[in-house]
Design an enzyme around this catalytic site. Structure first.
Site, short mmCIF file in Angstrom:
data_model
loop_
_atom_site.label_atom_id
_atom_site.label_comp_id
_atom_site.label_asym_id
_atom_site.label_seq_id
_atom_site.Cartn_x
_atom_site.Cartn_y
_atom_site.Cartn_z
N GLU A 62 9.50 -16.99 -7.68
CA GLU A 62 7.85 -16.91 -7.53
C GLU A 62 7.12 -16.40 -7.02
O GLU A 62 6.17 -16.42 -7.80
CB GLU A 62 7.23 -18.86 -7.63
CG GLU A 62 8.05 -19.94 -8.83
CD GLU A 62 7.40 -21.15 -9.07
OE1 GLU A 62 6.28 -20.64 -9.38
OE2 GLU A 62 7.95 -21.57 -9.56
N ASP B 213 0.89 -1.61 -0.28
CA ASP B 213 -0.30 0.05 -0.14
C ASP B 213 0.72 1.58 0.04
O ASP B 213 2.06 1.20 0.61
CB ASP B 213 -0.89 0.25 1.20
CG ASP B 213 -1.92 1.14 1.50
OD1 ASP B 213 -2.71 1.10 0.72
OD2 ASP B 213 -1.32 2.35 2.25
#
Length: 538
Positions: free
Chosen positions: A261, A200
Site C-alpha cells: 500500500e 526527485d
C-alpha cells in the site's frame, strides 16, 4: 480503492512552514504542531520536501547525508514524533528521495575529488575528460537547468556533470555502489515509518551511453524533454521496478501502511502523456506529477486537451492522473493565473477531476508570489542567470499563521531573522484570519475537499464532458456533481446551457441566480435535496 489512487496530499516545505525554536527557520516540530491544520483541511497525506543535512546551495536539494536530519530542522527523534503524530491523525507520510545528485559536500564526492582521475571513487559520479586542446572544453554541450554549462572542471583537469547547480554533482547510476546505496536509503526511511517516497528528478538518473551532444534549445521547450540524452532513458524503468518490489515486500513498523500500500511518486518532467504514463505502469510507480496541467494557460481548449490526453494515457496503464497546480518550484497560482478568483476556480476544477491531487502549503490560503529583495534571494537560478531570473524563492517564503505583521506567527524571531523574508500586507492571508471566514480561500478549500470526499469517482478513465469541444467553458460530471468553469469573456447563463443543478459550491458569490461570472467555477448538485444538503457560496 487503495488510498493513493484518489488521495489529496499536502506538500510541506519545512523551512517555511513553522518555526518552534526561534531561529527563523521552520523545523520538524513546527510541522508536528500544525498537523491539525492539514487534517482539518481534509488532506489524506503529507509530503515533506528534503529535511536532510545540506549546505543549501539549492534549497535543501543538495544533500550531504540522505539518512540524517539537518541540525536546523530537528533530529531523527523529531521525525519519529512527526510521523507518529501524523499517523495518529490518519495522515500518511511521504518523504523526498533525491537520487539524481548529491551535494558536493557529500563524503562520496569529497572522496572522489581526493582520489583523482580514473579512481573507483570517481565512478560513483560522472567524471570525464574534456574536449579540445588540453581537455579545456566541457565533454559535451549539455546545459544546466539553472543556466550555463552542466560541467565543472576540477583542479586535476577532470570535469564532472551537474544538471543542476555546480554544488550538485550527478551520480553515475550505472555504478553498482550507487544502486545499492539508494536501496539502503529507502529501507532506512521505511523502517522509520514512512508510507512512500517522492522521487526527485525521476526522469534524469540515467544518461545516454557515450553522453552525446544534446544540441540547441535545451530546457527551452518542456515538450521536448523526453528527447534529451540526459532524460527519460530506458534504464530508469527496471530500476523503478526494483524499488516497487522493495516497497511491496519490506516489513512495515507499527502505524505505517502495510507493504503493498506504499506509494512511489515520480517528479518526472516528461510532458508527452504516453511517455509519462510509463512511469506508473502496474509494476513501477503509482503516481507521476502532471506538470502539463500546471503549465497549461487559462484557456478552455488547452486545459481540455491536457485533461483528455492525461486521462487517456494513464487509463491505458490502469493508473490515476496525479494533478498538481502549484509547488515549491512554481509561481503561486494567484499570481501565475492573474487573480485570486482564477486561482480558486482552478482549484475547484482540479479537485473535481478524477485521480489524485497534490496541494502546496499556502495554496489553500490564496498566497500570491512574494517579492524577495535582491540581497535576500537564495535560489541558484538568480546567480546562474546573472540576475535575469529571480527564481523560486517567491513561492518559498514562510507561510503566515496569525497577526498583521511579519513574521505572522511563523516564528518568535524578529522578521529580519527569517530565512526568507515575508512581505508586508499579508495579514488577510493568515490561517487565523481565514479560519472562521466563510468567504475565504481556506474555507473554499475545506468545503471542496469535503465535497470531493463525499462524491467519489473512479480514479481514471474517460471524462463525461457536458461542454462542446470549442466552448469557452468547461463542464463535466463528478459523482453526482457537475463542475462548470467559465474561461470565456462573458458571463454564462447556466439555465440556457441546460445546467439546472443546484449550486453547492462556487469560487465566488453568484450575483444572479443561474449566471456564472467570468473566471468563476461552480459545482452543481444533480442529487435530490434529501441526498445532498451542502450549500456553500451559492
Amino acid at each position: 480503492m487503495i488510498w493513493w489512487r484518489d488521495a489529496v496530499c499536502y506538500e510541506i516545505y519545512p523551512r517555511s512552514f513553522a518555526d518552534t525554536d526561534g531561529d527563523g527557520t521552520g523545523d520538524l516540530p513546527g510541522i508536528t504542531r500544525h498537523l491539525d491544520h492539514i487534517r482539518d483541511l481534509g488532506a489524506d497525506a503529507i509530503w515533506i520536501t528534503p529535511c536532510y543535512p545540506s549546505p543549501l546551495a539549492d534549497g535543501g536539494y543538495d544533500i550531504a547525508d540522505h539518512t540524517a536530519i539537518a541540525d536546523d530542522l530537528g533530529t531523527l527523534e523529531d521525525f519519529t514524533t512527526l510521523t507518529d503524530g501524523a499517523h495518529a491523525m490518519g495522515l500518511k507520510v511521504i518523504v523526498d528521495v533525491v537520487p539524481n545528485h548529491s551535494s558536493d559536500a557529500h563524503p562520496w564526492f569529497r572522496a572522489a575529488l581526493a582520489a583523482g582521475p580514473g579512481s573507483a571513487a570517481r565512478e560513483r559520479y560522472l567524471f570525464r575528460t574534456g574536449r579540445g586542446p588540453g581537455g579545456a572544453q566541457p565533454p559535451n554541450d549539455w546545459e544546466s537547468i539553472f543556466g550555463g554549462p552542466a560541467w565543472t572542471r576540477v583542479t586535476d583537469g577532470d570535469w564532472y556533470l551537474h544538471l543542476h547547480a555546480p554544488e550538485q554533482p550527478d551520480f553515475n547510476w550505472r555504478d553498482p555502489h550507487v544502486r545499492a546505496e539508494f536501496s539502503r536509503v529507502l529501507r532506512f526511511w521505511l523502517d522509520r515509518g514512512v508510507d512512500g517516497f517522492r522521487i526527485d528528478a525521476a526522469h534524469a538518473l540515467f544518461k545516454a551511453e557515450g553522453l552525446p551532444d544534446a544540441g540547441p534549445g535545451q530546457h527551452q521547450d518542456p515538450a521536448r524533454n523526453h528527447l534529451m540524452p540526459y532524460y527519460d532513458q530506458e534504464e530508469l524503468h527496471p530500476l523503478y521496478r526494483e524499488w516497487r518490489t522493495l516497497l511491496d515486500t519490506h516489513p512495515a513498523p507499527p502505524g505505517a501502511v502495510a507493504p503493498g500500500e506504499r506509494v512511489l511518486v515520480a517528479e518526472s518532467a516528461v510532458f508527452e502523456p504516453d511517455r509519462l504514463a510509463r512511469y506508473v505502469r502496474a509494476d513501477e510507480m503509482q503516481q507521476a506529477f502532471n506538470f502539463a496541467f500546471l503549465e497549461a494557460p487559462w484557456r478552455a481548449p488547452e486545459l481540455r486537451r491536457v485533461i483528455d490526453e492525461s486521462l487517456a494515457a494513464t487509463a491505458a496503464v490502469d493508473a490515476p492522473v496525479t494533478w498538481v497546480m502549484s509547488s515549491h518550484d512554481a509561481p503561486r497560482p494567484a499570481t501565475r493565473l492573474g487573480s485570486e478568483l482564477r486561482a480558486g476556480s482552478a482549484a475547484l476544477l482540479m479537485l473535481a477531476l478524477p485521480g489524485a491531487v497534490y496541494l502546496y502549503q499556502g495554496e489553500e490560503l490564496g498566497l500570491p508570489q512574494a517579492h524577495v529583495p535582491d540581497d535576500r534571494i537564495r535560489d541558484p537560478l538568480w546567480r546562474r542567470s546573472n540576475g535575469t531570473d529571480r527564481g523560486r524563492d517567491g513561492a518559498r517564503v514562510p507561510i503566515p499563521w496569525s497577526g498583521d505583521r511579519p513574521p505572522y506567527g511563523f516564528t518568535t524571531a524578529p522578521p529580519e531573522a527569517c530565512w526568507l523574508p515575508q512581505p508586508e500586507g499579508w495579514g488577510r492571508y493568515t490561517v487565523a484570519a481565514q479560519r472562521e471566514d466563510p468567504d475565504s480561500m481556506l474555507s473554499l478549500y475545506r468545503r471542496a475537499l469535503r465535497l470531493r470526499r463525499d462524491h467519489p469517482v473512479a480514479a481514471h478513465g474517460t471524462l463525461r464532458w457536458h461542454s462542446p469541444a470549442d466552448a469557452p467553458y468547461l463542464a463535466f460530471s463528478r459523482g453526482g456533481l457537475t463542475c462548470v468553469v467559465n474561461l470565456g469573456s462573458a458571463a454564462l447563463d447556466l439555465d440556457r446551457l441546460g445546467f439546472s443543478g443546484r449550486p453547492v459550491l462556487a469560487s465566488t458569490a453568484l450575483p444572479h441566480l443561474g449566471e456564472l461570472p467570468v473566471d468563476a467555477c461552480v459545482w452543481l448538485s444533480t442529487a435530490s435535496d434529501g441526498e445532498d444538503r451542502h450549500t456553500d457560496r451559492p
